[in-house]
Scaffold this motif. Structure first.
Motif, PDB file in Angstrom:
ATOM      1  N   PHE A  28      11.981 -18.185  -0.670  1.00 55.30           N
ATOM      2  CA  PHE A  28      12.589 -19.627  -0.932  1.00 55.30           C
ATOM      3  C   PHE A  28      13.500 -19.712   0.315  1.00 55.30           C
ATOM      4  N   GLN A  29      14.170 -18.722   0.750  1.00 54.19           N
ATOM      5  CA  GLN A  29      15.133 -19.003   1.955  1.00 54.19           C
ATOM      6  C   GLN A  29      14.125 -19.472   3.268  1.00 54.19           C
TER       7      GLN A  29
ATOM      8  N   PHE B 251      24.502 -21.488   5.014  1.00 51.65           N
ATOM      9  CA  PHE B 251      25.509 -21.820   4.101  1.00 51.65           C
ATOM     10  C   PHE B 251      25.110 -21.692   2.533  1.00 51.65           C
ATOM     11  N   PHE B 252      23.937 -22.320   2.300  1.00 51.05           N
ATOM     12  CA  PHE B 252      23.451 -22.261   1.014  1.00 51.05           C
ATOM     13  C   PHE B 252      22.967 -21.165   0.504  1.00 51.05           C
ATOM     14  N   THR B 253      22.590 -20.186   1.362  1.00 57.01           N
ATOM     15  CA  THR B 253      22.135 -18.975   1.182  1.00 57.01           C
ATOM     16  C   THR B 253      23.381 -18.054   0.456  1.00 57.01           C
ATOM     17  N   ALA B 254      24.465 -18.424   1.204  1.00 55.24           N
ATOM     18  CA  ALA B 254      25.850 -17.757   0.949  1.00 55.24           C
ATOM     19  C   ALA B 254      26.469 -17.924  -0.534  1.00 55.24           C
TER      20      ALA B 254
ATOM     21  N   ILE C 256      32.083 -20.326   4.806  1.00 58.07           N
ATOM     22  CA  ILE C 256      31.182 -20.464   5.455  1.00 58.07           C
ATOM     23  C   ILE C 256      30.683 -22.192   5.524  1.00 58.07           C
ATOM     24  N   ALA C 257      31.006 -22.841   4.432  1.00 56.48           N
ATOM     25  CA  ALA C 257      31.054 -24.221   4.632  1.00 56.48           C
ATOM     26  C   ALA C 257      31.503 -24.986   6.035  1.00 56.48           C
ATOM     27  N   LEU C 258      32.557 -24.519   6.391  1.00 60.01           N
ATOM     28  CA  LEU C 258      33.309 -25.043   7.626  1.00 60.01           C
ATOM     29  C   LEU C 258      32.557 -24.517   8.851  1.00 60.01           C
TER      30      LEU C 258
ATOM     31  N   THR D 195      16.653 -23.233  -0.447  1.00 57.90           N
ATOM     32  CA  THR D 195      17.630 -22.207  -0.088  1.00 57.90           C
ATOM     33  C   THR D 195      18.684 -21.930  -1.129  1.00 57.90           C
ATOM     34  N   LEU D 196      19.117 -22.699  -1.937  1.00 63.75           N
ATOM     35  CA  LEU D 196      20.048 -22.307  -3.117  1.00 63.75           C
ATOM     36  C   LEU D 196      19.402 -21.278  -4.012  1.00 63.75           C
ATOM     37  N   VAL D 197      18.262 -21.710  -4.227  1.00 59.88           N
ATOM     38  CA  VAL D 197      17.231 -20.658  -5.211  1.00 59.88           C
ATOM     39  C   VAL D 197      17.193 -19.099  -4.479  1.00 59.88           C
ATOM     40  N   GLY D 198      16.933 -19.387  -3.248  1.00 53.66           N
ATOM     41  CA  GLY D 198      16.820 -18.027  -2.521  1.00 53.66           C
ATOM     42  C   GLY D 198      18.392 -17.431  -2.767  1.00 53.66           C
TER      43      GLY D 198
END
Length: 300
Positions: free
Chosen positions: A88-89, A103-106, A139-141, A159-162
């Motif tokens: 997924f990533q 970011f979304f992986t985190a 991480i967002a920043l 990526t969020l699912v990953g």
């Protein structure tokens, strides 16, 4: 070296090994991005983890005598979770920016304490929760600024699912590594990961043109096999075995700022004030997770 002595040494270096893994992964973001642009996702993962399993299987051949049903179950579950996470990533990376992908992986930082609570019935403390949210904010920043701050898209969803499955993998390692040899378990994890990837490659992806395997791609694959897989993921599993899952999740999130750091160093990205603020928040999150701010409390 006796087994007890080895366990003591590995436990002592658990945190440095996790951090070393994140440094290696941070340096591999550009390599991964270039490779996924040339090879279909499942073929890339299949080749990468087949050779990683082969390397560890040969290096730790003496550990095979420990193999039993529980090792096979643990290695398969860990490998399947990691396979879904990477798949997924990687698909997400092909459809979004590297910064947003990192970011979304985190999100696993926030998911892990609660997922571990649900499975192991061990409630996270307030410092685990605070560290997780500080980490994601940082991480967002660091990651989603400038050109990366684009509209939410399908790549971000994937990526969020990953990220969720990375959280599942962290919890699986914590569950199955207890009382077991982490070197054999990691080898089996890679082997099962490779098997799932080959199934995906054979049924869902066209075979790559042999002409794409030029010197540059071969070098990238060697780097991904030896350093980003056989090295870094082994370091991660060793470190996780001796580290609480919530703390490990925060430490593993250092991959994102290291990725940005190497982009600044080698890809000439320009740092911004928001990036430095993000680095500061991530540093505070790691300190919070590791020390629970005990140095600020008065000793009785």
């Amino acid at each position: 070296m006796s087994e007890t002595t080895q366990e003591g040494v590995l436990a002592k270096f658990a945190t440095p090994l996790i951090i070393l893994a994140t440094i290696i992964w941070g340096s591999s973001f550009v390599v991964m991005k270039n490779s996924v642009n040339v090879l279909p996702t499942f073929w890339l993962l299949a080749i990468r983890f087949s050779f990683a399993a082969l390397v560890l299987g040969v290096v730790f051949w003496k550990r095979w005598k420990l193999l039993d049903r529980q090792y096979l179950i643990g290695g398969t579950v860990m490998g399947f979770c990691l396979f879904l996470a990477y798949a997924f990533q990687t698909f997400g990376l092909d459809l979004t920016t590297s910064g947003k992908n990192a970011f979304f992986t985190a999100v696993y930082c926030v998911i892990v304490p609660f997922l571990y609570w649900a499975i192991a019935r061990r409630r996270p403390d307030r410092y685990n929760v605070l560290a997780a949210f500080l980490c994601v904010a940082g991480i967002a920043l660091v990651s989603v600024t400038g050109e990366s701050a684009t509209a939410f898209n399908l790549g971000d969803v994937l990526t969020l699912v990953g990220g969720f499955f990375f959280a599942c993998h962290i919890v699986a390692v914590a569950k199955y590594s207890e009382g077991r040899d982490i070197f054999l378990l990691t080898t089996l994890q890679f082997a099962s990961f490779a098997l799932f990837s080959w199934l995906g490659a054979l049924f869902a992806s066209p075979a790559p043109d042999p002409a794409v395997f030029n010197g540059g791609l071969v070098f990238s694959l060697v780097y991904l096999v030896l350093f980003a897989s056989a090295g870094a993921l082994l370091f991660q599993n060793i470190g996780q075995k001796y580290t609480a899952p919530a703390t490990a999740a925060v430490l593993l999130s250092l991959e994102a700022p290291f990725g940005v750091f190497f982009s600044i160093l080698f890809a000439h990205e320009r740092p911004t004030p928001l990036m430095f603020l993000g680095f500061a928040l991530i540093f505070v999150a790691v300190v919070c997770s590791e020390t629970k701010f005990s140095f600020l409390r008065k000793k009785g």
